[in-house]
Design an enzyme around this catalytic site. Sequence first.
Site, mmCIF file in Angstrom:
data_model
loop_
_atom_site.group_PDB
_atom_site.id
_atom_site.type_symbol
_atom_site.label_atom_id
_atom_site.label_comp_id
_atom_site.label_asym_id
_atom_site.label_seq_id
_atom_site.Cartn_x
_atom_site.Cartn_y
_atom_site.Cartn_z
ATOM 1 N N ASN A 1 45.195 -15.838 0.117
ATOM 2 C CA ASN A 1 43.841 -15.895 -0.434
ATOM 3 C C ASN A 1 43.917 -16.295 -1.903
ATOM 4 O O ASN A 1 44.313 -15.493 -2.742
ATOM 5 C CB ASN A 1 43.170 -14.521 -0.271
ATOM 6 N N LYS B 1 41.544 -16.858 -3.868
ATOM 7 C CA LYS B 1 40.401 -16.382 -4.660
ATOM 8 C C LYS B 1 39.852 -17.553 -5.494
ATOM 9 O O LYS B 1 39.889 -18.685 -5.030
ATOM 10 C CB LYS B 1 40.791 -15.169 -5.503
ATOM 11 N N HIS C 1 35.650 -9.351 2.171
ATOM 12 C CA HIS C 1 36.662 -8.980 1.180
ATOM 13 C C HIS C 1 36.057 -7.967 0.200
ATOM 14 O O HIS C 1 34.868 -8.048 -0.121
ATOM 15 C CB HIS C 1 37.133 -10.233 0.425
ATOM 16 N N GLU D 1 36.153 -7.769 -2.873
ATOM 17 C CA GLU D 1 35.501 -8.374 -4.040
ATOM 18 C C GLU D 1 34.087 -8.831 -3.705
ATOM 19 O O GLU D 1 33.202 -8.816 -4.561
ATOM 20 C CB GLU D 1 36.371 -9.519 -4.571
ATOM 21 N N GLU E 1 42.981 -3.727 3.264
ATOM 22 C CA GLU E 1 43.322 -3.947 1.859
ATOM 23 C C GLU E 1 42.810 -2.788 1.016
ATOM 24 O O GLU E 1 41.630 -2.786 0.624
ATOM 25 C CB GLU E 1 42.656 -5.238 1.348
ATOM 26 N N GLY F 1 45.720 -6.621 -6.716
ATOM 27 C CA GLY F 1 45.910 -7.167 -8.056
ATOM 28 C C GLY F 1 46.466 -6.185 -9.072
ATOM 29 O O GLY F 1 46.412 -6.429 -10.269
HETATM 30 P P1 13P Z 1 46.869 -9.362 -4.526
HETATM 31 O O1 13P Z 1 47.922 -9.821 -3.554
HETATM 32 O O2 13P Z 1 46.785 -10.233 -5.743
HETATM 33 O O3 13P Z 1 46.973 -7.906 -4.807
HETATM 34 O O4 13P Z 1 45.448 -9.596 -3.785
HETATM 35 C C1 13P Z 1 45.261 -9.068 -2.524
HETATM 36 C C2 13P Z 1 43.998 -9.598 -1.971
HETATM 37 O O5 13P Z 1 42.909 -9.187 -2.358
HETATM 38 C C3 13P Z 1 44.089 -10.644 -0.944
HETATM 39 O O6 13P Z 1 42.861 -10.850 -0.325
#
Ligand code: 13P
Length: 254
Positions: free
Chosen positions: A9, A11, A99, A101, A171, A177
Amino acid sequence: SRKPLIAGNWKMNLNHLEAIAVVQKLAFALPDKYFAHVDVTVIPPFTDLRSVQTAVDGDDLKITYGAQDLSPHDAGAYTGDISGAFLAKLGCTYVVVGHSERRTIHGETNEIVLAKTKAALRHGLTPIVCIGEGLDVREQGTQVEYNVEQLKGSLAGLTAEELSKTVIAYEPVWAIGTGKVATPQDAQEVCAAVRATVAELGGADVAAGIRVLYGGSVSSKNVGELVAQPDVDGGLVGGASLRPDEFAALSAIA
Ligand code: 13P
């Protein structure tokens, strides 16, 4: 016997020119032979998809690709939204739905996530439905109940056949992150509960077949012990998917 899936992903990173370079480097670092044991997909921003399609088709790559979101509607007066029909036409295999976010920043509820999941299925896309608890829930120790409820809300009313065509990604928000990866045991605990819930909703065969991913600070250093867990079938990878060598290494291990 479930084939692992590694989904990168991106983002809101990498423009359409950078996307081509990353896909080509990834393909170079990940020869075809690896795809016998792992599926690898990239999930770029919408504006990259046409370029990624051209790179993948032009070199007949085994990497697939998908989108980070879609509209619950198929067409119409929805300014700024993207239809699953457009994504299917662009050759997308997957679409990420719900997700954290999007749940947090855009206020997406389980009802919206469900409507988007149905839209994905309507257009022949494989939804990667995301769930995950925040730090407060984890500290209370109620993560299993929390995730089961979020999952049930996000999949309510889907038929067994529809369920069989979904991927679930666990997740934990506190692991995204942050560099704080869940322990393999923590990942397994919730992924097993996810599979048990799918069994309740769609039967044992569907549960045995669907892929449950873990996401949150996955890297080449931790992916091996994560996918070694019986109910963890791959990873949804953020930061590490932006570096083609690292993403290839991680995929090769999975
Ligand atoms: P990270 O691998 O940067 O922690 O992000 C995970 C994520 O949100 C993937 O959708």
